[in-house]
Motif scaffolding. Structure first.
Motif, short mmCIF file in Angstrom:
data_model
loop_
_atom_site.label_atom_id
_atom_site.label_comp_id
_atom_site.label_asym_id
_atom_site.label_seq_id
_atom_site.Cartn_x
_atom_site.Cartn_y
_atom_site.Cartn_z
N UNK A 140 0.88 -1.21 0.08
CA UNK A 140 0.11 0.14 0.06
C UNK A 140 1.01 1.09 0.00
N UNK A 141 0.53 2.17 -0.77
CA UNK A 141 1.51 3.55 -0.84
C UNK A 141 0.54 4.54 -1.32
N UNK A 150 -1.77 14.00 -3.53
CA UNK A 150 -1.57 12.27 -2.88
C UNK A 150 -2.83 11.63 -2.80
N UNK A 151 -2.77 10.22 -3.34
CA UNK A 151 -3.98 9.49 -2.82
C UNK A 151 -3.22 8.13 -2.80
N UNK A 152 -4.07 7.24 -2.03
CA UNK A 152 -3.54 5.83 -1.55
C UNK A 152 -4.14 4.88 -2.44
N UNK A 153 -2.92 4.04 -2.77
CA UNK A 153 -3.33 2.86 -3.91
C UNK A 153 -2.64 1.50 -3.25
N UNK A 154 -2.97 0.33 -3.75
CA UNK A 154 -2.66 -0.83 -3.30
C UNK A 154 -2.00 -1.47 -4.70
N UNK A 155 -1.03 -2.32 -4.60
CA UNK A 155 -0.55 -2.98 -5.71
C UNK A 155 0.29 -4.32 -5.42
#
Length: 368
Positions: free
Chosen positions: A72-73, A85-90
């Motif tokens: 998560x970043x 900035x927003x939060x994403x998962x990869x």
């Protein structure tokens, strides 16, 4: 916010090479010199099989899921339609391709920072300003503050929980003022975060459901970016500690405006209740983004103590001995985190960015 990645645009000067493994001369516009464009430097003996995971925009503060399969970043990428900035998962092992937009975790509104997996890896805790406004909050202009690096501490930040599909589940903090920088204990029982609810930037712990909030630091200065030790008994964090009358006045005056100047910070360690507080670095400049080595006996962190214009990763024993340089990029390496099994390191860097200002995520095998 463990150190906003826009710092690299304000405090550092950049240039990169168009061709791999070559250096350029001075850039007339930026004044920066000799930035090497490569994935791995020969002196980086603790890193092997370095892989770039993102390719464009600003990507930072990537943290592993407990099973080591996901990251998560936070990201700010105009190609993804973002203005802040927003939060994403990869996937932790598969680089994003140039057209791929990963799963959004946050609302897409306001500004976010500091995300972390909760126990079970199905939910994420993170900080956001979206309740106050859907717009990105304004960024202070450095020319209004003598061209010093000034970081906003938005009082509109609160802490939230979302699932890995981006469904918003719960709000954890409701106090007036800055509540941000949450990270989670490996035990799965506690969250540590930074708040201005006392009138200063202090560390607090709470249960993962937001109950039983306890203040654990009390000295004047910015305490933040805290992480738990592998056994969940200690915290490592970075702090400013203004001492002189001039420093104290400047710190208080800025904080009253919702601002800080986080350019002089050292690392501290303590028990999770705040006891046995010990300063472990005295290096000067900015020492931050600390994280425990899997042994619990060392800390990896980012620092510009050797050169104000270059951040690298260093490692130090928890008693302050044995300082060792880990990375050797000429611009910016930060936000290191060991994988749960201790075999890999994720970090953010300006390396290999083809002369742009891009900050990307990199993963490497860790070599003791």
């Amino acid at each position: 916010m463990k150190f906003n990645i826009t710092f690299i645009f304000v405090a550092l000067l950049f240039i990169g090479c168009k061709s791999p493994n070559k250096q350029t001369g001075q850039d007339a516009k930026s004044g920066a010199t000799k930035i090497v464009n490569k994935l791995h430097y020969s002196k980086e003996k603790h890193l092997k099989n370095v892989k770039q995971l993102t390719f464009g925009g600003d990507n930072a503060e990537a943290y592993w899921s407990s099973d080591g399969s996901k990251l998560v970043f936070q990201a700010n990428n105009k190609a993804w339609g973002l203005q802040c900035d927003q939060i994403y998962i990869m996937n932790a092992s598969k680089p994003l391709d140039s057209t791929e937009i990963p799963q959004l975790i946050s609302t897409g509104k306001g500004r976010t920072t500091c995300s972390y997996f909760l126990p079970g890896d199905s939910t994420i805790v993170y900080s956001s300003t979206h309740l106050v406004s859907a717009d990105c909050p304004p960024v202070p202009k450095k020319e209004d503050y003598g061209n010093k690096y000034i970081w906003p501490v938005y009082k509109s930040y609160d802490i939230f929980i979302a699932d890995i599909k981006g469904n918003q589940l719960k709000q954890l903090t409701f106090e007036d003022g800055y509540d941000a920088e949450p990270t989670v204990s490996p035990k799965g029982d506690k969250i540590v975060f930074t708040s201005t609810r006392s009138g200063d930037l202090e560390l607090y712990t709470m249960n993962i459901d937001g109950t039983d909030v306890k203040q654990i630091t009390f000295e004047l200065g910015y305490d933040g970016g805290a992480f738990f030790s592998p056994d969940g008994t200690k915290l490592i964090f970075r702090s400013s500690r203004p001492k002189t009358a001039t420093e104290i006045k400047e710190y208080k005056d800025l904080l009253a405006q919702g601002l800080v100047q986080p350019t002089n910070m050292e690392l501290y360690i303590c028990n999770i209740d705040g006891s046995d507080l010990t300063k472990i670095t005295n290096l000067g400049n900015a020492n931050w983004a600390p994280f425990f080595h899997p042994s619990g006996q060392k800390i990896i962190f980012s620092s510009n103590h050797k050169s104000k214009h270059s951040f690298n990763l260093f490692m130090i024993n928890i008693d302050g001995t044995g300082l060792e340089q880990v990375t050797y990029d000429t611009v910016f390496d930060a936000f290191p985190m060991f994988s749960p099994d201790g075999t890999k390191l994720i970090f953010s860097s300006n390396r290999n960015n083809n002369g742009t200002h891009d900050t990307n995520l990199f993963v490497a095998d860790w070599v003791e």
